[in-house]
Design an enzyme around this catalytic site. Structure first.
Site, mmCIF file in Angstrom:
data_model
loop_
_atom_site.group_PDB
_atom_site.id
_atom_site.type_symbol
_atom_site.label_atom_id
_atom_site.label_comp_id
_atom_site.label_asym_id
_atom_site.label_seq_id
_atom_site.Cartn_x
_atom_site.Cartn_y
_atom_site.Cartn_z
ATOM 1 N N THR A 43 0.713 -1.238 0.141
ATOM 2 C CA THR A 43 -0.185 -0.007 0.084
ATOM 3 C C THR A 43 1.006 1.210 -0.088
ATOM 4 O OG1 THR A 43 -0.343 -0.140 2.424
ATOM 5 C CG2 THR A 43 -1.986 -1.071 1.047
ATOM 6 N N VAL A 45 0.961 4.593 1.279
ATOM 7 C CA VAL A 45 1.529 5.258 2.516
ATOM 8 C C VAL A 45 2.403 4.320 3.292
ATOM 9 C CG1 VAL A 45 0.910 6.426 4.522
ATOM 10 C CG2 VAL A 45 -0.461 6.715 2.365
ATOM 11 N N CYS A 46 2.112 3.219 3.492
ATOM 12 C CA CYS A 46 2.844 2.045 4.421
ATOM 13 C C CYS A 46 4.162 2.163 3.430
ATOM 14 C CB CYS A 46 2.491 1.044 4.452
ATOM 15 S SG CYS A 46 0.660 0.913 5.149
ATOM 16 N N THR A 47 4.289 2.255 2.283
ATOM 17 C CA THR A 47 5.545 1.895 1.645
ATOM 18 C C THR A 47 6.401 3.197 1.964
ATOM 19 O OG1 THR A 47 4.531 0.509 -0.266
ATOM 20 C CG2 THR A 47 6.699 1.945 -0.753
ATOM 21 N N LEU A 50 7.664 2.896 5.839
ATOM 22 C CA LEU A 50 8.818 1.586 6.089
ATOM 23 C C LEU A 50 10.143 2.232 5.600
ATOM 24 C CD1 LEU A 50 6.195 0.291 7.409
ATOM 25 C CD2 LEU A 50 7.369 -1.894 6.732
#
Ligand code: BEZ
EC number: 1.11.1.24
Length: 213
Positions: A43, A45-47, A50
């Site tokens: 996804t 935003v998560c990319t 992290l």
């Protein structure tokens, strides 16, 4: 499951991660820790989140903080996604991501908020001190990526105030003046803080940050 609050013992667990099975307490050792959840692999935003955490590796190391991420996707999904994060964010994710497919850790840390989403974890952050108690809890919704500069700033405050009788004022940044703890009378504060104490009001006393040369 009881709600976790500041000062509570952070529950230990064993979990499958992108770096094999890990015992949380063993991973943390004697230092500080961050456990943070994100809604799902692959996804956008998560990319970015992290990738940002991976880029801040030296900042976390400087503060003796170990980082562990979590989502309810599996280990193979995590491993494939890590390649994408490294490629798109120009970094190297070298911290473990928990594969919490059975939601054991998510439930333990109350990371699924059913009225926001019944399946996926929200963006929870737990900062854990060397004594394994919870020092900070932040929760963001899926639609808002976290500010990891703010997380570093809070860790600086947590670490400073854990060892000195001070508190940090609004928008404080490492290096700026701090507030003398309200429990210390001004005369005593002048003995403790050799760099000086400025009494603006009897309840508002400022001093230079004590752990700097
Ligand atoms: C994201 O990480 O981009 C995302 C995940 C879940 C919902 C919305 C955004």
């Amino acid at each position: 499951m009881a709600t976790l609050r500041l000062g509570d013992k952070a529950p230990n667990f064993k979990a499958q991660t992108s770096e094999g099975e890990i015992d949380f307490y063993e991973y943390l050792g004697d230092g500080w820790g961050i456990l943070f959840s994100h809604p799902a692999d692959y996804t956008p935003v998560c990319t970015t989140e992290l990738g940002t955490v991976a880029k801040y590796r030296k900042e976390f190391e400087k503060r003796n903080v170990k980082v562990m991420a979590l989502s309810v996707d599996g280990v193979e999904s995590h491993k494939g996604w890590i390649k994408d994060i490294n490629e798109t964010q120009h970094t190297n994710v070298d911290f473990p991501i928990i594969a919490d497919e059975d939601r054991k850790v998510s439930d333990l840390y109350d990371m699924i908020h059913p009225n926001a989403d019944s399946t996926f974890t929200v963006r929870s952050v737990y900062v854990i001190g060397p004594d394994k108690t919870i020092k900070l809890i932040i929760t963001y919704p899926a639609s808002t990526g976290r500010n990891f500069d703010e997380l570093l700033r809070v860790i600086d405050s947590l670490q400073l105030t854990a060892y000195h009788k001070v508190a940090t004022p609004a928008n404080w940044k490492n290096g700026e003046d701090v507030v003398v703890s309200p429990s210390i009378p001004t005369e005593e504060a002048k003995q403790i803080f050799k760099k000086g104490v400025k009494e603006i009001k009897p309840y508002l006393r400022m001093t230079p940050q004590p752990n700097l040369d």
